[in-house]
Design a protein around this motif. Structure first.
Motif, mmCIF file in Angstrom:
data_model
loop_
_atom_site.group_PDB
_atom_site.id
_atom_site.type_symbol
_atom_site.label_atom_id
_atom_site.label_comp_id
_atom_site.label_asym_id
_atom_site.label_seq_id
_atom_site.Cartn_x
_atom_site.Cartn_y
_atom_site.Cartn_z
ATOM 1 N N MET A 1 -12.838 8.631 -0.689
ATOM 2 C CA MET A 1 -12.187 7.122 -2.146
ATOM 3 C C MET A 1 -11.307 6.219 -0.602
ATOM 4 S SD MET A 1 -10.696 7.347 -5.500
ATOM 5 C CE MET A 1 -10.060 5.931 -6.510
ATOM 6 N N LEU A 2 -11.741 4.845 -1.086
ATOM 7 C CA LEU A 2 -10.794 4.051 0.004
ATOM 8 C C LEU A 2 -9.804 3.809 -0.434
ATOM 9 C CD1 LEU A 2 -13.356 1.290 1.092
ATOM 10 C CD2 LEU A 2 -12.790 3.093 2.091
ATOM 11 N N GLN A 3 -8.577 3.591 -0.383
ATOM 12 C CA GLN A 3 -6.724 3.487 -0.543
ATOM 13 C C GLN A 3 -6.976 2.213 0.054
ATOM 14 O OE1 GLN A 3 -4.371 6.505 1.085
ATOM 15 N NE2 GLN A 3 -4.946 7.777 -1.353
ATOM 16 N N TYR A 4 -6.259 0.927 -0.973
ATOM 17 C CA TYR A 4 -5.749 -0.005 -0.892
ATOM 18 C C TYR A 4 -4.495 -0.157 -0.224
ATOM 19 C CZ TYR A 4 -10.747 -1.075 -0.812
ATOM 20 O OH TYR A 4 -11.975 -1.370 -1.368
ATOM 21 N N VAL A 5 -3.544 -0.905 -0.229
ATOM 22 C CA VAL A 5 -2.628 -1.406 0.446
ATOM 23 C C VAL A 5 -2.430 -3.526 0.131
ATOM 24 C CG1 VAL A 5 -2.198 0.394 1.677
ATOM 25 C CG2 VAL A 5 -2.305 -1.857 3.269
ATOM 26 N N LYS A 6 -1.361 -3.357 -0.013
ATOM 27 C CA LYS A 6 -0.846 -5.504 -0.779
ATOM 28 C C LYS A 6 -0.534 -4.824 0.979
ATOM 29 C CE LYS A 6 -1.746 -5.803 -4.649
ATOM 30 N NZ LYS A 6 -0.622 -5.791 -6.233
ATOM 31 N N VAL A 7 -0.369 -6.567 1.858
ATOM 32 C CA VAL A 7 -0.023 -6.831 3.108
ATOM 33 C C VAL A 7 0.302 -8.119 2.862
ATOM 34 C CG1 VAL A 7 -0.738 -5.381 4.825
ATOM 35 C CG2 VAL A 7 -1.741 -7.157 4.729
ATOM 36 N N ASN A 8 1.937 -9.087 3.282
ATOM 37 C CA ASN A 8 1.905 -10.579 3.477
ATOM 38 C C ASN A 8 1.461 -10.359 4.757
ATOM 39 O OD1 ASN A 8 3.079 -12.581 3.076
ATOM 40 N ND2 ASN A 8 4.682 -12.838 2.016
ATOM 41 N N ILE A 9 0.438 -11.466 4.951
ATOM 42 C CA ILE A 9 0.281 -12.418 6.198
ATOM 43 C C ILE A 9 0.445 -13.911 5.940
ATOM 44 C CG2 ILE A 9 -1.558 -12.558 7.743
ATOM 45 C CD1 ILE A 9 -2.878 -10.327 7.225
ATOM 46 N N ASP A 10 1.198 -14.551 6.368
ATOM 47 C CA ASP A 10 1.716 -16.350 6.700
ATOM 48 C C ASP A 10 1.874 -16.391 5.137
ATOM 49 O OD1 ASP A 10 0.723 -15.859 9.279
ATOM 50 O OD2 ASP A 10 -0.701 -16.343 9.935
ATOM 51 N N GLY A 11 2.371 -15.530 4.612
ATOM 52 C CA GLY A 11 2.796 -15.759 2.955
ATOM 53 C C GLY A 11 1.719 -15.529 1.768
ATOM 54 N N ALA A 12 -0.022 -15.088 2.470
ATOM 55 C CA ALA A 12 -0.653 -14.479 1.410
ATOM 56 C C ALA A 12 -1.000 -13.068 1.228
ATOM 57 C CB ALA A 12 -2.091 -15.250 1.804
ATOM 58 N N ILE A 13 -1.266 -12.284 -0.378
ATOM 59 C CA ILE A 13 -0.726 -11.448 -0.395
ATOM 60 C C ILE A 13 -2.147 -10.746 -0.597
ATOM 61 C CG2 ILE A 13 -0.293 -9.860 -2.732
ATOM 62 C CD1 ILE A 13 1.971 -11.366 -0.937
ATOM 63 N N ILE A 14 -2.593 -10.049 0.393
ATOM 64 C CA ILE A 14 -3.499 -9.514 0.661
ATOM 65 C C ILE A 14 -3.814 -8.498 0.451
ATOM 66 C CG2 ILE A 14 -5.724 -9.227 2.768
ATOM 67 C CD1 ILE A 14 -4.270 -11.936 3.890
ATOM 68 N N ARG A 15 -4.754 -7.638 -0.315
ATOM 69 C CA ARG A 15 -5.424 -6.192 -0.507
ATOM 70 C C ARG A 15 -6.487 -5.859 0.794
ATOM 71 N NH1 ARG A 15 -9.422 -4.195 -4.231
ATOM 72 N NH2 ARG A 15 -8.051 -1.478 -5.107
ATOM 73 N N ALA A 16 -5.435 -4.685 1.245
ATOM 74 C CA ALA A 16 -6.348 -4.240 2.812
ATOM 75 C C ALA A 16 -6.602 -2.258 2.516
ATOM 76 C CB ALA A 16 -5.512 -5.005 3.799
ATOM 77 N N ILE A 17 -7.661 -2.558 3.273
ATOM 78 C CA ILE A 17 -7.706 -0.879 2.979
ATOM 79 C C ILE A 17 -7.162 -0.507 4.346
ATOM 80 C CG2 ILE A 17 -9.917 0.985 4.116
ATOM 81 C CD1 ILE A 17 -12.099 -1.427 2.850
ATOM 82 N N ARG A 18 -5.918 0.355 3.803
ATOM 83 C CA ARG A 18 -5.271 1.689 4.560
ATOM 84 C C ARG A 18 -6.339 2.280 5.399
ATOM 85 N NH1 ARG A 18 -0.856 3.898 3.329
ATOM 86 N NH2 ARG A 18 -1.294 3.628 1.124
#
Length: 233
Positions: free
Chosen positions: A1-18
């Motif tokens: 099962m994929l796990q997701y994290v939230k990261v801030n790239i250039d001010g945008a909050i992005i949901r990315a795959i761990r």
């Protein structure tokens, strides 16, 4: 099962795959980060250094290659600061000095804002990006090519300098090499090397197109290969 994290790239909050890289995540969301040695289906080694970003940790800035940095929950990344642009221009300038006969590298230099090359031209035929080596080792498992030597003597070669019988002669190394596409006017002769710049009017920089990716179709095939759009949320 994929796990997701939230990261801030250039001010945008992005949901990315761990476990995915910052470069992969940024390109997926249409955030432009220049790169040369990165190939989506090969491992990343950070050889060209062009994909550097600022990783903010406890208020301090760490400059690192985004292709070798995996996303983590809450991380803050800045891809286009004055500091990063200055470093990238210098890196692109060094690449042109090393290999002026690569259209892909010439295009990268223009997009990074290089106006002149202050370093001596070497007119080399390799920038040690490792694309050919990784394709040979990881795609075909042939291991017919590898890095040889250290420092200034480091280069790509066959074992013992001769093509081995187990080389599949598939052409993948040639297809992925940034040196296979010469400048528009053809190869530059020794003593005539220069920053081409003829395509400058057709190429946009990040500052001219902040909302769109300007790196696709880089050198007729050196694009990121990712969907370009705004999917940050």
């Amino acid at each position: 099962m994929l796990q997701y994290v939230k990261v801030n790239i250039d001010g945008a909050i992005i949901r990315a795959i761990r476990g995915t890289s910052v470069l992969h995540t940024a390109l997926e969301y249409g955030i432009c980060i220049p790169h040369l040695c990165h190939v989506p289906y090969l491992s990343d080694i950070g050889a060209c250094r062009l994909c550097i970003v600022e990783h903010m940790v406890n208020g301090h800035s760490n400059v690192t290659t985004s292709c070798t940095l995996n996303v983590e929950e809450g991380m803050v990344i800045m891809t286009n600061t004055d500091k990063i642009r200055k470093l990238r221009r210098n890196l692109a300038e060094l690449l042109v000095a090393q290999a002026p006969n690569s259209r892909a590298i010439q295009d990268i230099a223009v997009r990074c804002g290089v106006k002149e090359v202050r370093y001596p031209f070497r007119n080399g035929d390799c920038v040690l990006c490792g694309r050919c080596v990784r394709a040979c080792n990881e795609l075909w498992r042939a291991k017919a090519k590898g890095f040889v030597g250290r420092g200034k003597e480091r280069h790509v070669d066959y074992p013992f300098g001769a093509r081995p019988d187990f080389c599949k002669q598939c052409g993948a190394c040639i297809q992925l090499c940034p040196m296979t596409i010469p400048p528009c006017d053809g190869p530059m002769k020794p003593g005539e090397e220069r920053l081409c710049g003829q395509c400058e009017s057709q190429l946009m920089t990040n500052e001219q197109a902040p909302g769109g990716c300007v790196w696709c179709k880089l050198g007729e095939g050196f694009g990121c290969g990712r969907y370009v759009g705004s999917r940050a949320r």
